[in-house]
Write a protein that holds these residues in place. Structure first.
Motif, PDB file in Angstrom:
ATOM      1  N   ALA A 137     -19.541 -52.739  10.853  1.00  0.00           N
ATOM      2  CA  ALA A 137     -18.987 -53.440   9.688  1.00  0.00           C
ATOM      3  C   ALA A 137     -18.536 -54.848  10.052  1.00  0.00           C
ATOM      4  CB  ALA A 137     -17.819 -52.651   9.115  1.00  0.00           C
ATOM      5  N   ASP A 138     -19.004 -55.328  11.191  1.00  0.00           N
ATOM      6  CA  ASP A 138     -18.495 -56.568  11.778  1.00  0.00           C
ATOM      7  C   ASP A 138     -18.644 -57.787  10.875  1.00  0.00           C
ATOM      8  OD1 ASP A 138     -17.482 -57.880  14.314  1.00  0.00           O
ATOM      9  OD2 ASP A 138     -19.346 -58.989  14.023  1.00  0.00           O
ATOM     10  N   ARG A 139     -19.681 -57.841  10.062  1.00  0.00           N
ATOM     11  CA  ARG A 139     -19.954 -59.052   9.287  1.00  0.00           C
ATOM     12  C   ARG A 139     -19.297 -59.053   7.914  1.00  0.00           C
ATOM     13  NH1 ARG A 139     -25.857 -60.791   8.776  1.00  0.00           N
ATOM     14  NH2 ARG A 139     -24.799 -62.749   8.298  1.00  0.00           N
ATOM     15  N   ARG A 140     -18.568 -58.024   7.573  1.00  0.00           N
ATOM     16  CA  ARG A 140     -17.911 -57.992   6.265  1.00  0.00           C
ATOM     17  C   ARG A 140     -16.868 -59.106   6.176  1.00  0.00           C
ATOM     18  NH1 ARG A 140     -15.491 -52.278   5.090  1.00  0.00           N
ATOM     19  NH2 ARG A 140     -14.452 -53.556   3.494  1.00  0.00           N
ATOM     20  N   PRO A 141     -16.959 -59.974   5.173  1.00  0.00           N
ATOM     21  CA  PRO A 141     -15.972 -61.055   5.051  1.00  0.00           C
ATOM     22  C   PRO A 141     -14.539 -60.559   4.937  1.00  0.00           C
ATOM     23  CG  PRO A 141     -17.886 -61.511   3.679  1.00  0.00           C
ATOM     24  CD  PRO A 141     -18.056 -60.112   4.195  1.00  0.00           C
ATOM     25  N   SER A 142     -14.329 -59.400   4.308  1.00  0.00           N
ATOM     26  CA  SER A 142     -12.967 -58.886   4.172  1.00  0.00           C
ATOM     27  C   SER A 142     -12.378 -58.528   5.533  1.00  0.00           C
ATOM     28  CB  SER A 142     -12.951 -57.669   3.239  1.00  0.00           C
ATOM     29  OG  SER A 142     -13.817 -56.653   3.719  1.00  0.00           O
ATOM     30  N   ILE A 143     -13.183 -57.940   6.410  1.00  0.00           N
ATOM     31  CA  ILE A 143     -12.700 -57.611   7.747  1.00  0.00           C
ATOM     32  C   ILE A 143     -12.463 -58.881   8.549  1.00  0.00           C
ATOM     33  CG2 ILE A 143     -13.378 -56.564   9.955  1.00  0.00           C
ATOM     34  CD1 ILE A 143     -14.550 -54.256   8.397  1.00  0.00           C
ATOM     35  N   ARG A 144     -13.373 -59.827   8.432  1.00  0.00           N
ATOM     36  CA  ARG A 144     -13.177 -61.104   9.128  1.00  0.00           C
ATOM     37  C   ARG A 144     -11.864 -61.758   8.692  1.00  0.00           C
ATOM     38  NH1 ARG A 144     -17.813 -64.107  11.143  1.00  0.00           N
ATOM     39  NH2 ARG A 144     -19.546 -62.689  11.501  1.00  0.00           N
ATOM     40  N   ALA A 145     -11.617 -61.752   7.374  1.00  0.00           N
ATOM     41  CA  ALA A 145     -10.401 -62.377   6.856  1.00  0.00           C
ATOM     42  C   ALA A 145      -9.159 -61.668   7.361  1.00  0.00           C
ATOM     43  CB  ALA A 145     -10.431 -62.373   5.325  1.00  0.00           C
ATOM     44  N   ALA A 146      -9.188 -60.336   7.372  1.00  0.00           N
ATOM     45  CA  ALA A 146      -8.021 -59.577   7.821  1.00  0.00           C
ATOM     46  C   ALA A 146      -7.738 -59.809   9.300  1.00  0.00           C
ATOM     47  CB  ALA A 146      -8.235 -58.089   7.543  1.00  0.00           C
ATOM     48  N   VAL A 147      -8.780 -59.770  10.126  1.00  0.00           N
ATOM     49  CA  VAL A 147      -8.576 -59.946  11.566  1.00  0.00           C
ATOM     50  C   VAL A 147      -8.123 -61.377  11.859  1.00  0.00           C
ATOM     51  CG1 VAL A 147      -9.692 -59.901  13.828  1.00  0.00           C
ATOM     52  CG2 VAL A 147     -10.184 -58.112  12.161  1.00  0.00           C
ATOM     53  N   ASP A 148      -8.693 -62.352  11.159  1.00  0.00           N
ATOM     54  CA  ASP A 148      -8.246 -63.738  11.346  1.00  0.00           C
ATOM     55  C   ASP A 148      -6.773 -63.903  10.965  1.00  0.00           C
ATOM     56  OD1 ASP A 148     -10.687 -64.552  12.296  1.00  0.00           O
ATOM     57  OD2 ASP A 148     -11.370 -65.432  10.399  1.00  0.00           O
ATOM     58  N   ALA A 149      -6.348 -63.246   9.883  1.00  0.00           N
ATOM     59  CA  ALA A 149      -4.944 -63.330   9.458  1.00  0.00           C
ATOM     60  C   ALA A 149      -4.027 -62.673  10.485  1.00  0.00           C
ATOM     61  CB  ALA A 149      -4.774 -62.684   8.089  1.00  0.00           C
ATOM     62  N   LEU A 150      -4.441 -61.549  11.035  1.00  0.00           N
ATOM     63  CA  LEU A 150      -3.655 -60.897  12.083  1.00  0.00           C
ATOM     64  C   LEU A 150      -3.549 -61.784  13.318  1.00  0.00           C
ATOM     65  CD1 LEU A 150      -5.166 -57.313  11.757  1.00  0.00           C
ATOM     66  CD2 LEU A 150      -2.754 -57.887  11.392  1.00  0.00           C
ATOM     67  N   TYR A 151      -4.668 -62.397  13.697  1.00  0.00           N
ATOM     68  CA  TYR A 151      -4.680 -63.265  14.871  1.00  0.00           C
ATOM     69  C   TYR A 151      -3.779 -64.476  14.659  1.00  0.00           C
ATOM     70  CZ  TYR A 151      -6.580 -65.929  18.798  1.00  0.00           C
ATOM     71  OH  TYR A 151      -6.720 -66.644  19.967  1.00  0.00           O
ATOM     72  N   ALA A 152      -3.847 -65.069  13.455  1.00  0.00           N
ATOM     73  CA  ALA A 152      -3.012 -66.229  13.156  1.00  0.00           C
ATOM     74  C   ALA A 152      -1.531 -65.866  13.192  1.00  0.00           C
ATOM     75  CB  ALA A 152      -3.381 -66.801  11.790  1.00  0.00           C
ATOM     76  N   ALA A 153      -1.193 -64.671  12.707  1.00  0.00           N
ATOM     77  CA  ALA A 153       0.199 -64.233  12.711  1.00  0.00           C
ATOM     78  C   ALA A 153       0.719 -64.038  14.124  1.00  0.00           C
ATOM     79  CB  ALA A 153       0.348 -62.944  11.914  1.00  0.00           C
ATOM     80  N   GLY A 154      -0.150 -63.657  15.047  1.00  0.00           N
ATOM     81  CA  GLY A 154       0.269 -63.453  16.424  1.00  0.00           C
ATOM     82  C   GLY A 154       0.199 -64.692  17.279  1.00  0.00           C
ATOM     83  N   ALA A 155      -0.429 -65.771  16.755  1.00  0.00           N
ATOM     84  CA  ALA A 155      -0.701 -66.943  17.586  1.00  0.00           C
ATOM     85  C   ALA A 155       0.565 -67.622  18.074  1.00  0.00           C
ATOM     86  CB  ALA A 155      -1.571 -67.933  16.814  1.00  0.00           C
ATOM     87  N   GLY A 156       1.624 -67.580  17.296  1.00  0.00           N
ATOM     88  CA  GLY A 156       2.844 -68.259  17.695  1.00  0.00           C
ATOM     89  C   GLY A 156       3.779 -67.419  18.535  1.00  0.00           C
ATOM     90  N   ARG A 157       3.390 -66.187  18.833  1.00  0.00           N
ATOM     91  CA  ARG A 157       4.257 -65.295  19.587  1.00  0.00           C
ATOM     92  C   ARG A 157       4.076 -65.471  21.092  1.00  0.00           C
ATOM     93  NH1 ARG A 157       6.440 -60.932  16.830  1.00  0.00           N
ATOM     94  NH2 ARG A 157       5.866 -60.823  14.637  1.00  0.00           N
ATOM     95  N   GLU A 158       5.133 -65.178  21.827  1.00  0.00           N
ATOM     96  CA  GLU A 158       5.020 -65.130  23.279  1.00  0.00           C
ATOM     97  C   GLU A 158       4.014 -64.049  23.651  1.00  0.00           C
ATOM     98  OE1 GLU A 158       7.910 -64.529  27.198  1.00  0.00           O
ATOM     99  OE2 GLU A 158       8.674 -64.160  25.183  1.00  0.00           O
ATOM    100  N   GLY A 159       3.076 -64.387  24.523  1.00  0.00           N
ATOM    101  CA  GLY A 159       2.057 -63.425  24.921  1.00  0.00           C
ATOM    102  C   GLY A 159       0.807 -63.496  24.077  1.00  0.00           C
ATOM    103  N   ALA A 160       0.703 -64.506  23.183  1.00  0.00           N
ATOM    104  CA  ALA A 160      -0.524 -64.662  22.401  1.00  0.00           C
ATOM    105  C   ALA A 160      -1.656 -65.073  23.328  1.00  0.00           C
ATOM    106  CB  ALA A 160      -0.331 -65.713  21.309  1.00  0.00           C
ATOM    107  N   PRO A 161      -2.902 -64.634  23.024  1.00  0.00           N
ATOM    108  CA  PRO A 161      -4.012 -64.887  23.945  1.00  0.00           C
ATOM    109  C   PRO A 161      -4.588 -66.291  23.870  1.00  0.00           C
ATOM    110  CG  PRO A 161      -4.788 -63.642  22.063  1.00  0.00           C
ATOM    111  CD  PRO A 161      -3.295 -63.768  21.914  1.00  0.00           C
ATOM    112  N   GLY A 162      -4.023 -67.180  23.069  1.00  0.00           N
ATOM    113  CA  GLY A 162      -4.559 -68.517  22.959  1.00  0.00           C
ATOM    114  C   GLY A 162      -5.826 -68.531  22.137  1.00  0.00           C
TER     115      GLY A 162
END
Length: 322
Positions: free
Chosen positions: A279-304
């Protein structure tokens, strides 16, 4: 001609291990599942299920057809993903889960961001322990799950899954305010060898990690009290009844009577999102994972900006590596 929806039901029986489990997973009655399986047996021309005590098991023909059904349904999922990708719009439904502290400390902001950015996407979320989230994605009950493992105890991931690292969550040790180490920092875990511990119920992944980690430090913790809810653990610690692990994600204000102590070799939980690779190419999954990644980006221990990782070759949002 074999019916696709009946193949889906057979696949659910194979994955859940029972007719009732398949019915629960598909949100239909057991009677409906049995009726569709009877029709599928007539289409196949041979028995697919056999009685096994009070339950059922797949016959050799049933197992053979279930294996084909899994591959067929995976191809259907890929086709649907490709169609959604061609359309390019983030619409429809998305089912997501997160382990408890992520459901409290991460998911609300992510869901709000998705609603604002993609108003035509209907997201349904639920709080599930990490291993239950993995099973939900494998079964197809969930589209995305936020799960975890610990720095020294990785979680085995089933085949056919893709994942993206979000951030590392650091855990401290919570102690009563009157504890001798309450004002200390940068303490070795061995310093708590004589303490009583307050921890998660037996069988939970974090409880197993604690026993494994402290055992590796040369001592077996004395478990005094067990509580699944973090606020309950904190209340027990505040009452002076023991010490416990206090992850920072979703922790909230520290109660009166509790102090947190930093561990010298940081206790880290790896937090990541998982989804089915087909299901990798589904835009809804892409949007959700990108939002999760963005939410974690400012945290200590974010993967950059390393991007997604751990997905099968040729899959993964933005082009993952194996």
């Amino acid at each position: 001609m074999l019916n696709l929806e009946r193949l889906r039901i057979l696949d659910a029986v194979a994955r859940h291990g029972s007719v009732s489990g398949a019915a629960d997973g598909l949100h239909v009655t057991t009677s409906a599942v049995s009726q569709q399986l009877a029709k599928l047996e007539r289409e196949a021309g041979q028995p697919l299920l056999a009685k096994n005590g009070r339950g059922v098991r797949l016959t050799d023909a049933g197992r053979l057809l279930a294996d084909h059904a899994a591959r067929i349904l995976s191809q259907v999922e890929i086709a649907q993903s490709d169609l959604e990708a061609q359309r390019g719009r983030v619409v429809g439904g998305l089912r997501i889960s997160a382990f408890p502290t992520a459901a409290r400390g991460l998911l609300p902001g992510v869901l709000a961001a998705l609603r604002s950015a993609h108003p035509q996407l209907a997201v349904c979320s639920q709080e599930l322990e990490g291993e239950d989230g993995v099973r939900g994605v494998v079964r197809g009950d969930l589209d995305v799950a936020v799960v975890l493992d610990w720095y020294n105890k990785p979680t085995a991931m089933p085949e056919g899954m893709a994942k993206r690292a979000l951030f590392d969550d650091i855990a401290d040790i919570a102690v009563p305010a009157g504890h001798p180490l309450a004002g200390a920092s940068d303490v070795e875990l061995e310093a708590f060898a004589q303490d009583e511990w307050i921890t998660w119920p037996e069988g939970e992944f974090c409880r197993e990690w604690l026993m494994f980690t402290l055992g590796g430090k040369g001592f077996e913790p004395r478990i005094a009290h067990v509580a699944g809810e973090h606020p309950t653990q904190m209340a027990l610690i505040a009452a002076g009844l023991g010490v416990g692990v206090a992850p920072r994600l979703g922790r909230g204000p520290i109660p009166d009577g509790v102090r947190v102590v930093t561990v010298r070799d940081a206790l880290r939980r790896h937090v990541y999102a998982i989804w089915r690779a087909d299901a990798d190419r589904r835009p809804s999954i892409r949007a959700a994972v990108d939002a999760l990644y963005a939410a974690g980006a400012g945290r200590e221990g974010a993967p950059g900006d390393a991007g997604p990782e751990g997905a099968p070759e040729g899959t993964g949002l933005g082009g993952a590596t194996g």
